[in-house]
Design a protein around this motif. Structure first.
Motif, PDB file in Angstrom:
ATOM      1  N   TYR A   1      40.114  32.633  52.131  1.00 21.94           N
ATOM      2  CA  TYR A   1      40.025  33.893  51.183  1.00 21.94           C
ATOM      3  C   TYR A   1      39.416  34.826  52.466  1.00 21.94           C
ATOM      4  N   LYS A   2      40.018  36.045  52.477  1.00 18.98           N
ATOM      5  CA  LYS A   2      39.538  36.959  53.134  1.00 18.98           C
ATOM      6  C   LYS A   2      38.854  38.178  52.377  1.00 18.98           C
ATOM      7  N   HIS A   3      37.435  38.097  52.350  1.00 20.85           N
ATOM      8  CA  HIS A   3      37.149  39.127  51.701  1.00 20.85           C
ATOM      9  C   HIS A   3      36.833  40.296  52.845  1.00 20.85           C
TER      10      HIS A   3
ATOM     11  N   VAL B   1      39.860  48.308  51.629  1.00 21.08           N
ATOM     12  CA  VAL B   1      40.936  47.649  51.898  1.00 21.08           C
ATOM     13  C   VAL B   1      40.924  46.354  51.084  1.00 21.08           C
ATOM     14  N   GLY B   2      42.162  46.041  50.377  1.00 21.61           N
ATOM     15  CA  GLY B   2      42.233  44.955  49.415  1.00 21.61           C
ATOM     16  C   GLY B   2      41.896  43.612  49.841  1.00 21.61           C
ATOM     17  N   CYS B   3      41.114  42.695  49.470  1.00 23.23           N
ATOM     18  CA  CYS B   3      40.975  41.297  49.413  1.00 23.23           C
ATOM     19  C   CYS B   3      42.322  40.542  49.249  1.00 23.23           C
TER      20      CYS B   3
ATOM     21  N   SER C   1      25.146  46.915  47.224  1.00 22.24           N
ATOM     22  CA  SER C   1      25.461  48.014  46.469  1.00 22.24           C
ATOM     23  C   SER C   1      26.626  48.901  47.212  1.00 22.24           C
ATOM     24  N   GLN C   2      27.137  48.671  48.397  1.00 25.54           N
ATOM     25  CA  GLN C   2      28.073  49.683  48.905  1.00 25.54           C
ATOM     26  C   GLN C   2      29.358  48.907  49.099  1.00 25.54           C
ATOM     27  N   ILE C   3      30.592  49.399  49.190  1.00 24.17           N
ATOM     28  CA  ILE C   3      31.996  48.906  49.438  1.00 24.17           C
ATOM     29  C   ILE C   3      32.247  48.334  50.796  1.00 24.17           C
ATOM     30  N   ASN C   4      31.283  48.873  51.569  1.00 27.32           N
ATOM     31  CA  ASN C   4      31.436  48.687  53.151  1.00 27.32           C
ATOM     32  C   ASN C   4      30.761  47.246  53.307  1.00 27.32           C
ATOM     33  N   HIS C   5      30.128  46.666  52.574  1.00 24.86           N
ATOM     34  CA  HIS C   5      29.771  45.273  52.559  1.00 24.86           C
ATOM     35  C   HIS C   5      30.814  44.424  51.905  1.00 24.86           C
ATOM     36  N   ASN C   6      30.330  43.109  52.491  1.00 21.24           N
ATOM     37  CA  ASN C   6      31.531  41.964  51.735  1.00 21.24           C
ATOM     38  C   ASN C   6      31.631  42.106  50.360  1.00 21.24           C
ATOM     39  N   HIS C   7      32.741  42.134  49.914  1.00 24.86           N
ATOM     40  CA  HIS C   7      33.238  42.170  48.613  1.00 24.86           C
ATOM     41  C   HIS C   7      34.503  41.184  48.172  1.00 24.86           C
TER      42      HIS C   7
ATOM     43  N   ARG D   1      50.534  35.847  52.402  1.00 29.68           N
ATOM     44  CA  ARG D   1      49.368  36.257  52.244  1.00 29.68           C
ATOM     45  C   ARG D   1      49.552  36.779  50.622  1.00 29.68           C
ATOM     46  N   ILE D   2      48.590  36.686  49.987  1.00 32.47           N
ATOM     47  CA  ILE D   2      48.536  36.924  48.313  1.00 32.47           C
ATOM     48  C   ILE D   2      47.598  38.193  48.245  1.00 32.47           C
ATOM     49  N   ARG D   3      48.008  39.055  47.425  1.00 33.34           N
ATOM     50  CA  ARG D   3      46.977  40.149  46.942  1.00 33.34           C
ATOM     51  C   ARG D   3      47.366  40.512  45.344  1.00 33.34           C
ATOM     52  N   PHE D   4      46.180  41.142  44.973  1.00 36.35           N
ATOM     53  CA  PHE D   4      46.381  41.566  43.506  1.00 36.35           C
ATOM     54  C   PHE D   4      46.677  42.933  43.655  1.00 36.35           C
ATOM     55  N   GLY D   5      47.714  43.389  43.238  1.00 38.84           N
ATOM     56  CA  GLY D   5      48.203  44.775  43.441  1.00 38.84           C
ATOM     57  C   GLY D   5      47.298  45.974  42.805  1.00 38.84           C
TER      58      GLY D   5
END
Length: 825
Positions: A747-749, A754-756, A717-723, A768-772
């Motif tokens: 894949y770096k969850h 911070v963006g994956c 439920s929190q963003i400070n866990h794996n996503h 390194r590939i991100r989605f902006g």
């Protein structure tokens, strides 16, 4: 008679021997118990090896304890004594009220007592009976005098002994070359159900052991020597002691059990209970202020016959453990239904309530364990009383009544596999789910189940206390209402369990006419307010002819007794319509079918083809794509019931009606998705095309940003866990993993805002590939690792990517990211 030496034949010639109802099973030789089998084999070997000798030494089999009673009193003497005690107690009280003192003494007449009831020695006496039966039938074809040996413990044991004696010709010498175990079970007079009686099984085993031992060395000579020695007055004897003549206690047999197995916890508890009740009622006990007067006069006999047989029928291998656990749980029910005294001063109420709660938890931890409970614990906590025992005995009595047969039919209909599991017998579940035989207690009731079971037993007890006649309709009303209340409330810890049971007790005898009290939402305490309100609503005069439809809807696996939202859907301008109810129930039952529920997020994805209005929390940035979990009410409440019961009907019932009406001709959800996904061109399309990405949403949550152009799949439920970020996750799983032979570690969850990203080696470079977050496009970086373990990113412009890394550029361009310029409806 004092302590005298007897042979077995001398004892049976003098009196009838009757193994009483308060004795346990015969166990010597029992092949299912290694200790008992060893005892039986060793005893048979010893007896045969000594008795086959021409001049054996004297064999003394220690004491046999018991008492003699009249034949006509054997079954009723104790019951009559109790009745006389109660009668004289009433007369004594009347005398005292009128200024008299009544002296009384109950004493049996000095009549010839000719039935011997052994308290210790059952095992040895039964073994001797079997040996004498075989030898005397072989030598003389005589078993008439053995008719004086009787079993009163269980009908099957008694019937087997009768059949054995009446069919003695089957044991003549010509049949001794056969294994008696199979031979006896193949006899036409042998009933299949006798195999389940441990006493019968042990008797058959010992008969075969004697046959085998006697036959293995000169059968004819051996059996005639054994016969001669059995006839002798001083070869095989035991000391007989009449405990009445020595003023000893009947309970002595507990301490005299050397020949068989140790007494079970239940046997010890039963004997102690009998002694405790009798002492409380004894006029010799001048300190007893509250004698125990029970509603079932023959309870002692019932514990060893009909009541015992009920548990034996359902748990043949562990009957005593089942009964012991049953008693503990019934006592526990009464403990947790206690309230603080009514006259407790207002300023002391909280202290008293806390003290009572702590006491309940202490008793709960003891009675709810697998451990043996010390007798002092029952006494110290006042757990043996009229109230407690009558509750237990009323229930046991009802379970064997004709009314229970009818009541069980109702229970099986309403306590179906939606709420518990598919069962064929409520009594069987009651017997076995209170038996803690496994280390992990996997077969135990959970607290919700136990609350429902208590509600059922409470009804049975109230019927007995009030002397009311059982009524199918009234019981059905109670079962249905309390089932819906119990299973749609949170009962997941002892404190809430205590409150739930207490609320049922407080409802009292109103359970006998439950529907008459469904007039306002506070008709009963504790349980879910939403569910109470619904039960009152369904009971109103508007729905007199809807009840059968309600029952059908309530048993739906997902709806689980809570169907007010269906009534809302079928109501137009304040007027409910039964045909609309049937239409929407039929449609939603198909949508929420077991098959669809097994496919996680299938329903959510189908609903996404219409809109996002139904999504709980969609007004914020944390959205719930409801999971199909339905293990209990809490899982339903935290998922689809947020839609069913949404206060904004546009997000709840109106959305459901719209979806159904749009797809009424075909409610196959897979078909709906295939048919409608092409018209969806935003982030939802990604979940329609790639449903496997939702596996990362363990709680069904996504974080919605940038109008859907940036979606995080939340593992918690929190963003400070794996996503994971939705579009990079799809790119990785569907396009890059196989093409570039990547693995999960690439894949770096993330566990923060911070963006994956995807990290991969390609043409000797680390990319390194991100989605902006703001650009809404895939961004590729070359990474340079520094000596201090930090890294430096160098952006590769999109227009250069095709030249530098054409294969990567090609895979990225294959993926449609479904970006929109503004939020959709």
């Amino acid at each position: 008679m004092g302590a005298n030496k007897y042979t077995f034949k001398e004892l049976l010639d003098e009196c009838t021997v009757e193994i009483p109802v308060l004795q346990r099973d015969y166990v010597q030789g029992n092949s299912k118990n290694k200790k008992a089998e060893t005892i039986g084999k060793d005893f048979a070997t010893f007896l045969v090896s000594e008795l086959r000798k021409e001049n054996p030494a004297e064999i003394l089999l220690s004491f046999v304890y018991g008492k003699k009673v009249n034949d006509d009193e054997a079954d009723t003497v104790e019951k009559n004594r109790e009745n006389l005690e109660m009668l004289l107690e009433t007369v004594s009280q009347f005398a005292g009220q009128n200024g008299f003192v009544l002296s009384r003494e109950i004493r049996r007449k000095d009549e010839q007592r000719n039935t011997f009831v052994p308290f210790d020695g059952q095992q040895r006496l039964t073994t001797l009976f079997l040996l004498h039966f075989l030898v005397y039938v072989y030598v003389r074809n005589d078993a008439e005098w053995l008719m004086n040996f009787l079993y009163k413990t269980r009908n099957t044991s008694r019937d087997f002994l009768d059949a054995l004696r009446h069919n003695k010709n089957d044991f003549r010498k010509e049949n001794w070359n056969q294994d008696f175990t199979q031979y006896i079970e193949d006899r036409p007079w042998f009933f299949e159900e006798w195999k389940e009686d441990p006493t019968v099984a042990s008797m058959i085993s010992m008969l075969e052991k004697f046959r085998s031992e006697i036959s293995n060395n000169n059968l004819e000579q051996s059996i005639h020597n054994i016969f001669k020695n059995l006839e002798a007055e001083s070869i095989l004897t035991f000391d007989y002691l009449d405990i009445e003549e020595h003023d000893l206690d009947d309970i002595l047999y507990i301490k005299m059990n050397a020949s068989g197995l140790d007494l079970t916890d239940f046997e010890k508890f039963k004997s102690w209970l009998i002694e405790t009740v009798e002492e409380s009622n004894s006029q010799r006990d001048k300190t007893c202020k509250n004698p125990i007067k029970l509603s079932v006069s023959d309870w002692k006999e019932q514990l060893d016959t009909d009541w015992y047989d009920l548990f034996w029928k359902h748990n043949k291998g562990n009957t005593d453990a089942s009964l012991y656990s049953f008693f503990k749980q019934m006592i526990l029910f009464k403990v947790i239904s206690q309230k603080i005294p009514f006259k407790t001063p207002k300023e002391d109420v909280e202290v008293a309530r806390k003290k009572l709660e702590d006491k309940k938890k202490e008793i709960y931890s003891v009675l709810n364990s697998n451990e043996t409970v010390q007798f002092d614990f029952f006494l110290k906590n006042r757990l043996i009383s009229n109230e407690y025992l009558n509750f237990i005995f009323n229930i046991l009595k009802f379970l064997l009544s004709k009314d229970f047969v009818k009541a069980e039919t109702v229970i099986l209909k309403y306590w179906n596999d939606t709420f518990f599991q598919e069962i064929k017998s409520f009594s069987e579940i009651l017997v076995n789910r209170f038996t803690y035989s496994s280390a992990d207690n996997k077969d135990r009731f959970n607290l919700t189940d136990r609350t429902f079971v208590f509600a059922v037993l409470h009804y049975f007890n109230i019927l007995s206390e009030k002397g009311e006649s059982y009524d199918d309709d009234r019981f059905r009303d109670w079962i249905r209402v309390i089932r819906n209340l119990v299973y749609n409330s949170t009962i997941d810890d002892p404190s809430r369990f205590f409150e739930a049971v207490q609320s049922i007790v407080d409802f009292g005898d109103k359970c006998l006419i439950a529907r008459d009290h469904l007039t306002h939402e506070k008709f009963i305490a504790f349980f879910s307010e939403i569910q109470r309100r619904e039960e009152v609503r369904k009971n109103s005069s508007d729905f007199v002819y809807w009840q059968d439809d309600f029952v059908e809807a309530e048993k739906n696996k997902y709806f689980y007794g809570q169907i007010a939202f269906l009534i809302d859907m079928s109501t137009s301008e304040g007027v409910p319509n039964l045909e609309s109810f049937r239409k929407y129930f039929k449609a939603l039952a198909k949508i929420f079918s077991e098959e669809n529920l097994k496919m996680q997020f299938l329903i959510s994805r189908a609903f996404l083809t219409k809109s996002i209005k139904w999504i709980p929390g969609h007004e914020t940035d944390r959205w719930l794509l409801c999971r199909n979990a339905f293990g209990n009410a809490r899982e339903r409440n935290e998922n689809w019931r947020k839609v069913f019961n949404h206060e904004n009907i546009e997000q709840g019932t109106e959305f459901l009606k719209g979806f159904i009406n749009d797809n009424l001709s075909d409610l196959n959800l897979e078909n709906i998705i295939m048919k409608r996904k092409s018209s969806v061109n935003d982030w939802r399309r990604l979940l329609l095309e790639y449903p496997e990405e939702l596996q990362y949403c363990s709680q069904g949550l996504i974080k919605y940003n940038e109008g859907g152009n940036y979606i995080r799949l939340l593992g918690s439920s929190q963003i400070n866990h794996n996503h994971r970020e939705l579009r990079t996750s799809i790119l990785f799983n569907q396009y890059l993993r196989k093409f570039f032979a990547l693995d999960d570690n690439d894949y770096k969850h993330q566990r923060s805002d911070v963006g994956c990203y995807i990290e991969m080696k390609h043409n000797e470079a680390l990319l390194r590939i991100r989605f902006g977050y703001k650009t809404h496009v895939f961004e590729v970086f070359e990474i340079t690792l520094k000596e201090d373990d930090t890294s430096e990113e160098k952006t590769i412009p999109p227009e250069d990517l095709s030249n530098i890394y054409p294969e990567l550029d090609q895979q990225i361009k294959k993926m449609n990211t479904f970006i929109v310029k503004q939020n959709h409806d």
